[in-house]
Design a protein around this motif. Structure first.
Motif: not given
Length: 712
Positions: A135-156
């Protein structure tokens, strides 16, 4: 704490582990996870419930965050349940603050002000669900390119809970889109209880990383479970009892373990409600938890239970995952879960305090449940646990992902859209027919080589800013129940339409309510407290039935195999009756066809599980009774079948296994099936209903044809 691996953790973090948490040492999993995670490897961390998996993942990643100067939102922590996120958030916030960093949670229940704060001050660790992430990726309120630019790791967290259904495909697809968005691999760390195929689960989680990064299964000190394992795990205190009814189960629970904290698992919301109501009627302090109770109701129950003693909480599988409800004395299981993996999760809620042991009391309500519980414990005693396998042919998820990507980017190229999933198999060139269908039917429009959302998608999914598109499952219709302005939960609408004499009464939250008004247009009903007589009901979305191995273990129990558990006198007596009644329907060397002389009813007792029997029914074609259904244990055959015809057709069937037939009405349960060509939607459901391996194994066994009295 002086080991070499500990020296790789940030020393400020180590200081707080010792002085703030008061830990004298890390647990084995936490030690073992340091080296691979610090090195940036993908990993699957395995440990029982409450085995310290969260800390095993976060301590090395937070240390990397400091050592490598990560900035912005650099770690995602994904969970299958919002309640689990809420439960974990205070711990993750605390650990992050020790090193001067921030953590925050984002999901559908977070208020708009909280989400705005996340966007303004990006946290270093973001806790969310895959659906909220999309929902963050598709939302017009979230600049997803900028918000996730520094992502390094994901824990599931609880990765096995994702991998076994379509949420797993959705999770992988969203992670691949993030990887493509930021232009580099993301370290992937899965946390899980014991599974039967850890190496395969890790490779699945890696996705496109599998060819790029090294990976490790980290599981110190726990047994490796598989179909071939024969060493029995430590039994702890496991008991199997036969009680015969919910009322009797309530009597047993009320009489036993006074002064202790007990968690009771049920296999349906209806049983949770009925048992909770009966226990309260016996003066037992009782709390309830299931998915149709409101979020506030569940939180109040779980919080009160965590703080109380001498009480019971009755739950469906909602409390199977790692939500903290405090130290438990007992786990009680009504009937039996359908997998050994679920049993391991549930028994893992006990035995955490020094000097305590893991325990579980099974209370079977009928003979079938007793047999299933005994078979489950037999498999567990053999050291076997189900492999986690993603469902095949996720074409509907492919359609959903294409539409979601188009929303995310606004426009996508009609030749380069597959690049967003980095070669992940279901989303590559094989998805081209799905893309053509989306364009041909108006879900996507095309202009100058670019694709964008079309009118059909606007009409079908465009409500609430396309948020319906991020939910992978289609839930059954339910009515919201309110007392004043307070939401209690949701019920099946049939409770509001069936004929009743006098007041219409509901059972919800373990209490009876009198319906005072129904708002049909808004799907709401209002209630007042009642003094009893409430009814509980929910639509059963349907299950795949029991699997091949569990059903075969049921046959083994009938043939005399005993589970490694204490059986009460009632359980022993009932099991003797079950074996006496069904011994003629099971044979250790193969399958049995039984013709009932009085009813001309012919059944092939395969003991192969629901999906294998669905496959066998389709494969047998005209030999199967077209008017009667199969189940987990048998396939009904035509009444005129004879031994000669049976043996001939059985030999031929081994060469032509067929997928089960699918009723078109069943497509309604496959969300986004409207966005697929009908033949592909039907093929998807058929593949998911089949068990080709189980069917082939059954056909390769000898089959005896006998005539006698048909017993169930």
């Amino acid at each position: 704490m002086t080991t070499a691996s500990l020296e790789k953790l940030d020393q400020v973090l180590v200081h707080h582990i010792v002085n703030s948490l008061g830990w004298r040492d890390l647990r084995p999993l936490q030690h073992a996870a340091i080296d691979p995670l610090i090195a940036g490897e993908d990993a699957l961390l395995l440990a029982p419930t409450a085995g310290g998996k969260t800390e095993a993942a976060l301590f090395p990643l937070l240390s990397r965050m400091i050592a490598e100067h990560w900035q912005g939102t650099s770690v995602l922590y994904l969970c299958p349940l919002k309640a689990l996120l809420n439960n974990l958030n205070p711990r993750v916030e605390r650990y992050s603050q020790w090193i001067g960093r921030r953590a925050a949670v984002w999901h559908g229940d977070i208020r708009a002000s909280g989400r705005r704060n996340v966007l303004v001050e990006r946290p270093d660790v973001l806790l969310t669900t895959p659906e909220s992430l999309e929902s963050m990726l598709v939302s017009r309120k979230v600049e997803h390119n900028e918000f996730f630019a520094d992502l390094r790791a994901v824990v599931v967290d609880e990765v096995h809970a994702f991998a076994g259904d379509d949420r797993g495909w959705h999770l992988l697809a969203v992670l691949e889109r993030l990887t493509h968005l930021i232009g580099r691999p993301i370290q992937r760390v899965g946390l899980s209880a014991t599974v039967g195929n850890p190496e395969q689960l890790l490779t699945w989680l890696q996705g496109s990383n599998a060819d790029l990064q090294s990976a490790s299964v980290v599981a110190p000190g726990i047994p490796t479970y598989s179909a071939s394992t024969t060493a029995a795990p430590s039994p702890g205190e496991i008991e199997l009892d036969y009680v015969g009814s919910v009322e009797n189960a309530a009597m047993v629970i009320a009489a036993l373990h006074a002064g202790e904290k007990r968690l009771v698992f049920c296999e349906s919301k209806k049983t949770v409600e009925e048992l909770g109501n009966l226990l309260r009627g016996k003066g037992i302090t009782t709390f309830l938890s299931h998915a149709s109770l409101s979020v506030d109701e569940r939180r109040r129950s779980e919080q009160a239970f965590a703080e109380a003693r001498d009480c019971v909480i009755v739950s469906t599988s909602t409390l199977e995952l790692g939500i903290d409800v405090g130290d438990l004395d007992r786990v009680i299981q009504i009937n039996a879960p359908s997998t050994v993996a679920s049993f391991l999760q549930r028994i893992g809620r006990t035995g955490r305090r020094p000097g305590s042991i893991r325990n579980c009391l099974f209370l079977a309500l009928d003979s079938d449940a007793l047999l299933q519980a005994a078979a489950l414990l037999l498999l567990w005693g053999r050291g076997w646990v189900e492999p986690v396998c993603p469902p095949p042919e996720p074409r509907h998820i492919v359609a959903q992902q294409i539409l979601a990507l188009t929303l995310q980017q606004g426009r996508i190229g009609d030749h380069d859209w597959t690049q967003w999933w980095n070669g992940l198999t279901p989303f590559g060139a094989a998805a081209s027919p799905i893309m053509r269908h989306l364009v041909d039917n108006g879900y996507l429009d095309s202009d100058s080589g670019m694709l964008f959302i079309g009118p059909a998608a606007e009409l079908r999914f465009g409500h609430r800013n396309f948020m319906d598109m991020t939910a992978v499952f289609a839930g059954p219709p339910e009515f919201t129940v309110l007392i004043g302005r307070t939401e209690l939960g949701r019920i099946d609408p049939s409770l509001l339409t069936e004929k009743v004499l006098g007041d219409r009464r509901l059972l919800l939250g373990g209490r009876s309510w009198r319906v005072t008004y129904v708002d049909w247009s808004r799907r709401r009903c209002f209630v007042d407290p009642a003094d009893g007589g409430g009814k509980a009901r929910w639509i059963n979305p349907g299950t795949a039935g029991l699997n091949f191995h569990l059903t075969r273990a049921m046959r083994d129990v009938i043939l005399g195999a005993d589970p490694p558990a204490r059986l009460t006198k009632r359980a022993v007596s009932q099991l003797v009756s079950v074996r006496d009644e069904r011994s003629e329907l099971a044979h250790p060397a193969g399958t049995i066809v039984v013709r009932d002389q009085s009813a001309e009813d012919v059944r092939w007792w395969t003991w192969a599980g629901y999906r294998a029997n669905a496959t066998l029914t389709a494969t047998l074609g005209g030999l199967a009774d077209p008017l009667q259904r199969f189940d987990d244990r048998y396939v009904r055959l035509r009444s005129d079948i004879d031994p000669t015809t049976w043996r001939k057709e059985l030999r031929a069937a081994d060469q032509r296994l067929c997928l089960p037939e699918v009723n078109e009405k069943a497509l309604g349960g496959l969300k986004f099936s409207d966005a697929l060509p009908k033949h592909l939607a039907i093929a998807t459901l058929a593949a998911r209903t089949a068990d080709l391996d189980g069917a082939a194994a059954t056909l390769n066994e000898p089959s005896r044809f006998v005539t006698g009295e048909l017993r169930r």
